[in-house]
Design a protein around this motif. Structure first.
Motif, PDB file in Angstrom:
ATOM      1  N   LEU A   1       0.882  -1.087  -0.091  1.00 55.54           N
ATOM      2  CA  LEU A   1      -0.130  -0.120  -0.090  1.00 55.54           C
ATOM      3  C   LEU A   1       0.802   1.313  -0.028  1.00 55.54           C
ATOM      4  CD1 LEU A   1      -2.921  -0.903   2.392  1.00 55.54           C
ATOM      5  CD2 LEU A   1      -3.115  -0.758  -0.019  1.00 55.54           C
ATOM      6  N   VAL A   2       2.015   1.338   0.850  1.00 54.46           N
ATOM      7  CA  VAL A   2       2.787   2.445   0.741  1.00 54.46           C
ATOM      8  C   VAL A   2       3.656   2.436  -0.378  1.00 54.46           C
ATOM      9  CG1 VAL A   2       5.071   3.286   1.768  1.00 54.46           C
ATOM     10  CG2 VAL A   2       3.158   2.369   3.406  1.00 54.46           C
ATOM     11  N   MET A   3       4.222   1.596  -1.056  1.00 48.38           N
ATOM     12  CA  MET A   3       4.527   1.568  -2.542  1.00 48.38           C
ATOM     13  C   MET A   3       3.602   2.132  -3.565  1.00 48.38           C
ATOM     14  SD  MET A   3       7.994   0.819  -2.086  1.00 48.38           S
ATOM     15  CE  MET A   3       8.247  -0.003  -3.952  1.00 48.38           C
TER      16      MET A   3
ATOM     17  N   ARG B   1       4.131   5.502  -5.386  1.00 48.85           N
ATOM     18  CA  ARG B   1       3.974   5.522  -7.039  1.00 48.85           C
ATOM     19  C   ARG B   1       2.943   6.607  -7.483  1.00 48.85           C
ATOM     20  NH1 ARG B   1       1.783   0.827  -8.312  1.00 48.85           N
ATOM     21  NH2 ARG B   1      -0.162   1.884  -8.847  1.00 48.85           N
ATOM     22  N   ASP B   2       1.685   6.525  -6.894  1.00 47.78           N
ATOM     23  CA  ASP B   2       0.731   7.283  -7.428  1.00 47.78           C
ATOM     24  C   ASP B   2       1.177   8.664  -7.009  1.00 47.78           C
ATOM     25  OD1 ASP B   2      -0.830   5.221  -8.164  1.00 47.78           O
ATOM     26  OD2 ASP B   2      -2.129   5.140  -6.242  1.00 47.78           O
ATOM     27  N   ILE B   3       1.566   9.270  -6.007  1.00 48.83           N
ATOM     28  CA  ILE B   3       1.846  10.503  -5.635  1.00 48.83           C
ATOM     29  C   ILE B   3       2.901  10.985  -6.687  1.00 48.83           C
ATOM     30  CG2 ILE B   3       3.292  12.010  -3.960  1.00 48.83           C
ATOM     31  CD1 ILE B   3       1.899  10.541  -1.787  1.00 48.83           C
TER      32      ILE B   3
ATOM     33  N   ILE C   1       2.669  14.169  -9.180  1.00 44.50           N
ATOM     34  CA  ILE C   1       3.407  15.194  -9.100  1.00 44.50           C
ATOM     35  C   ILE C   1       4.149  15.400 -10.554  1.00 44.50           C
ATOM     36  CG2 ILE C   1       6.025  15.878  -8.461  1.00 44.50           C
ATOM     37  CD1 ILE C   1       5.124  14.794  -5.761  1.00 44.50           C
ATOM     38  N   SER C   2       4.555  14.323 -11.446  1.00 47.85           N
ATOM     39  CA  SER C   2       5.142  14.286 -12.690  1.00 47.85           C
ATOM     40  C   SER C   2       4.012  15.005 -13.534  1.00 47.85           C
ATOM     41  CB  SER C   2       5.571  13.096 -13.150  1.00 47.85           C
ATOM     42  OG  SER C   2       4.610  11.995 -13.270  1.00 47.85           O
TER      43      SER C   2
END
Length: 132
Positions: free
Chosen positions: A16-18, A22-24, A28-29
């Motif tokens: 879940l943290v990974m 990845r989503d954040i 941002i990109s």
């Protein structure tokens, strides 16, 4: 039932943290890409605007030159020699430039350093160290 075994398809905290990381990162990109595209459009419009202002200033300069020639010919038409008429127009421009230059020098002499801001800036390091 209260202690149901963990199934292999249940996400772990690490997964879940990974996924969140990845989503954040992706968000941002995408935001950076959006900002770049918006800036590209703004820069294009700004560049075009500056170019148009420069063209307008150049045409205004040409208009002033034509007006100067016209004024000299009107002075000549009033009975003064053509060379004197152009010299009068030249003298008026030199006088106007001198007046504008003197006013500009007075304005520049009134520029002072931001003394209060400098003094407060000097106090920041001691305030950060807790000596304020």
């Amino acid at each position: 039932m209260a202690n149901a075994p963990i199934q292999d398809d249940d996400p772990t905290l690490g997964k879940l943290v990974m996924d969140a990381q990845r989503d954040i990162s992706s968000l941002i990109s995408k935001e950076i890409q959006l900002a770049k595209s918006e800036l590209k459009v703004s820069v294009r419009h700004g560049g075009l605007g500056i170019g148009l202002f420069a063209a307008a200033a150049f045409l205004l300069l040409l208009a002033i030159i034509m007006l100067s020639v016209s004024i000299a010919y009107f002075i000549h038409w009033a009975g003064l020699g053509l060379h004197w008429a152009f010299l009068i127009v030249f003298g008026v421009y030199v006088l106007l430039a001198a007046i504008l230059g003197l006013v500009g020098v007075k304005q520049v002499k009134q520029v002072k350093a931001p003394e209060r801001a400098i003094e407060q800036g000097k106090q920041i390091p001691s305030a950060l160290k807790g000596k304020g």
